[in-house]
Write an enzyme that holds these catalytic residues in place. Structure first.
Site, mmCIF file in Angstrom:
data_model
loop_
_atom_site.group_PDB
_atom_site.id
_atom_site.type_symbol
_atom_site.label_atom_id
_atom_site.label_comp_id
_atom_site.label_asym_id
_atom_site.label_seq_id
_atom_site.Cartn_x
_atom_site.Cartn_y
_atom_site.Cartn_z
ATOM 1 N N GLN A 1 0.841 -1.213 0.000
ATOM 2 C CA GLN A 1 0.000 0.000 0.000
ATOM 3 C C GLN A 1 0.869 1.253 0.000
ATOM 4 O OE1 GLN A 1 -3.965 -0.223 2.228
ATOM 5 N NE2 GLN A 1 -2.543 -1.084 3.704
ATOM 6 N N TYR B 1 3.010 -9.224 16.189
ATOM 7 C CA TYR B 1 3.283 -8.193 15.173
ATOM 8 C C TYR B 1 3.783 -6.907 15.844
ATOM 9 C CZ TYR B 1 2.149 -4.429 11.854
ATOM 10 O OH TYR B 1 2.203 -3.304 11.059
HETATM 11 P P1 NDP Z 1 1.321 -4.080 2.772
HETATM 12 O O1 NDP Z 1 0.985 -5.374 3.391
HETATM 13 O O2 NDP Z 1 0.394 -3.431 1.808
HETATM 14 O O3 NDP Z 1 2.743 -4.157 2.083
HETATM 15 C C1 NDP Z 1 3.803 -4.877 2.631
HETATM 16 C C2 NDP Z 1 4.702 -5.242 1.500
HETATM 17 O O4 NDP Z 1 5.765 -6.049 2.023
HETATM 18 C C3 NDP Z 1 4.008 -6.063 0.401
HETATM 19 O O5 NDP Z 1 4.256 -5.496 -0.863
HETATM 20 C C4 NDP Z 1 4.682 -7.423 0.503
HETATM 21 O O6 NDP Z 1 4.887 -8.044 -0.719
HETATM 22 C C5 NDP Z 1 6.029 -7.025 1.071
HETATM 23 N N1 NDP Z 1 6.711 -8.177 1.615
HETATM 24 C C6 NDP Z 1 6.244 -9.133 2.440
HETATM 25 N N2 NDP Z 1 7.188 -10.064 2.656
HETATM 26 C C7 NDP Z 1 8.263 -9.692 1.929
HETATM 27 C C8 NDP Z 1 9.552 -10.233 1.716
HETATM 28 N N3 NDP Z 1 9.945 -11.368 2.296
HETATM 29 N N4 NDP Z 1 10.418 -9.561 0.935
HETATM 30 C C9 NDP Z 1 10.055 -8.424 0.323
HETATM 31 N N5 NDP Z 1 8.839 -7.853 0.471
HETATM 32 C C10 NDP Z 1 7.963 -8.481 1.269
HETATM 33 O O7 NDP Z 1 1.614 -3.106 3.986
HETATM 34 P P2 NDP Z 1 1.480 -1.536 4.152
HETATM 35 O O8 NDP Z 1 1.928 -0.833 2.930
HETATM 36 O O9 NDP Z 1 0.144 -1.255 4.722
HETATM 37 O O10 NDP Z 1 2.532 -1.333 5.331
HETATM 38 C C11 NDP Z 1 3.798 -0.720 5.133
HETATM 39 C C12 NDP Z 1 4.411 -0.453 6.488
HETATM 40 O O11 NDP Z 1 3.505 0.285 7.302
HETATM 41 C C13 NDP Z 1 4.756 -1.713 7.277
HETATM 42 O O12 NDP Z 1 5.979 -1.506 7.931
HETATM 43 C C14 NDP Z 1 3.642 -1.818 8.299
HETATM 44 O O13 NDP Z 1 4.069 -2.491 9.459
HETATM 45 C C15 NDP Z 1 3.355 -0.363 8.560
HETATM 46 N N6 NDP Z 1 2.014 -0.102 9.072
HETATM 47 C C16 NDP Z 1 0.911 -0.557 8.400
HETATM 48 C C17 NDP Z 1 -0.351 -0.332 8.918
HETATM 49 C C18 NDP Z 1 -1.577 -0.820 8.215
HETATM 50 O O14 NDP Z 1 -2.699 -0.581 8.703
HETATM 51 N N7 NDP Z 1 -1.469 -1.498 7.064
HETATM 52 C C19 NDP Z 1 -0.561 0.415 10.172
HETATM 53 C C20 NDP Z 1 0.662 0.857 10.773
HETATM 54 C C21 NDP Z 1 1.880 0.608 10.233
HETATM 55 P P3 NDP Z 1 3.806 -9.063 -1.352
HETATM 56 O O15 NDP Z 1 2.698 -8.166 -1.842
HETATM 57 O O16 NDP Z 1 4.574 -9.738 -2.436
HETATM 58 O O17 NDP Z 1 3.390 -9.961 -0.237
#
Ligand code: NDP
Length: 306
Positions: free
Chosen positions: A17, A135
């Site tokens: 995202q 988490y």
């Molecule tokens: P998403 O789940 O949308 O994106 C996470 C990304 O990490 C995905 O593109 C995923 O890829 C990738 N990923 C997972 N495993 C691996 C791996 N082994 N190697 C490389 N990439 C990997 O998360 P958000 O964009 O929502 O979150 C981004 C950040 O914000 C994170 O640090 C999260 O902890 C933090 N955050 C998010 C919140 C929320 O409500 N979503 C709230 C607060 C903080 P793939 O699509 O291929 O699985």
């Protein structure tokens, strides 16, 4: 001395995202190498592969590493803590050490889930962290570890992230509102839905400031302003859809306590984040959460028509 040359930026997790929006917002800052887990051009983008990760950073030698990759399956993390810790704690430590050696800056995202959700006062950056879930603990450990390495860093704790792309709470509510006459939605968790586009834009702005003033490095809260419950958020979405003339089956949206919707990972009830440090340091005013949600609703419902 202030540095203004174009930056070399490495973005990990480019299709998440926030990662997706960062591809857009970071582009004017310099040359961006953006990777997903599959990598490209011999560069490893899989953050579970520590050697691959080190090799990528050593090869690109970025001024800025933006880590938008993470293990974000909050409930699943309770069953696979090793993987959650590997991706959310160990990988960021590898990134921080490598960026420390390069003298660059690591941008990392953390979460309201580092707090235990007690009280009703918005959390400040220096408040005690006490995560309720695997988490949350894995994200908290990364915050401490990144700071300990001494690398320049911008850590943004954010909350309730949504984007037009992919699934989100509002889309789920709209779908259910078309299928059911009654919805039951939690009303005792309070926070602020925050758009990935806002987070990405603020990140780019903060990086510009950091380039001029490296002393702005640090940990900040970053969420849209105002507060809501999941129930109020759902009601807002449904009301908006009704006004937009979208046909819905739903007749009542009932409140339920968290206890009536059991999930493996406990969520904090108070997810309010005090973002005044971010606003004053970077000269920003964070918009009301309704503004970004309305924009996202407009985007997703336009897509439906097309
Ligand atoms: P998403 O789940 O949308 O994106 C996470 C990304 O990490 C995905 O593109 C995923 O890829 C990738 N990923 C997972 N495993 C691996 C791996 N082994 N190697 C490389 N990439 C990997 O998360 P958000 O964009 O929502 O979150 C981004 C950040 O914000 C994170 O640090 C999260 O902890 C933090 N955050 C998010 C919140 C929320 O409500 N979503 C709230 C607060 C903080 P793939 O699509 O291929 O699985």
């Amino acid at each position: 001395m202030a540095r203004t040359r174009p930056l070399k930026i490495l973005l990990l997790g480019k299709n998440g995202q926030i990662g997706w929006e960062l591809q857009r917002s970071l582009a004017p800052l310099g040359a961006v190498t953006a990777l997903d887990r599959f990598g490209q051009d011999g560069l490893c983008g899989d953050i579970s592969n520590m050697d691959g990760l080190r090799h990528t950073i050593d090869t690109v030698k970025p001024d800025i590493l933006v880590n938008a990759a993470a293990y974000t399956a909050v409930d699943k993390a309770e069953d696979e803590p090793e993987l959650a810790i590997r991706l959310n704690t160990e990988a960021p430590v590898v990134m921080a050490k490598a960026m420390q050696a390069l003298g660059g800056c690591l941008v990392h995202y953390s979460t309201d889930y580092v707090f235990d959700g007690s009280g009703t006062t918005p959390w400040k950056e220096a408040d005690e962290v006490r995560p309720l879930s695997v988490y949350g603990a894995s994200k908290m450990a990364a915050e401490f570890a990144i700071q300990e390495t001494g690398c320049h860093h911008l850590i943004f704790r954010t909350s309730w992230v949504y984007a037009s792309r992919g699934n989100n709470f509002a889309k789920t509510m709209l779908r259910l509102a078309k299928e059911r006459d009654t919805l039951n939605v939690i009303n005792d968790q309070i926070g602020a839905p925050t758009g990935a586009d806002l987070i990405a834009d603020v990140t780019a702005h903060a990086l510009r400031q950091w380039q001029q003033k490296p002393q702005t490095a640090g940990l900040y809260h970053l969420a849209a302003s105002g507060e809501t419950s999941w129930h109020q958020y759902a009601s807002f979405v449904i009301h908006w859809a009704q006004k937009a003339g979208i046909p819905l089956a739903v007749e009542s949206v009932n409140t339920i306590p968290s206890e009536d919707y059991p999930v493996p990972a406990e969520r904090p009830k108070n997810s309010r984040l005090d973002c005044r440090l971010m606003e004053s340091t970077f000269g920003l005013q964070l918009p009301k959460w309704q503004q970004g949600v309305e924009r996202m609703l407009q985007e997703i419902t336009n897509k439906e028509v097309l």
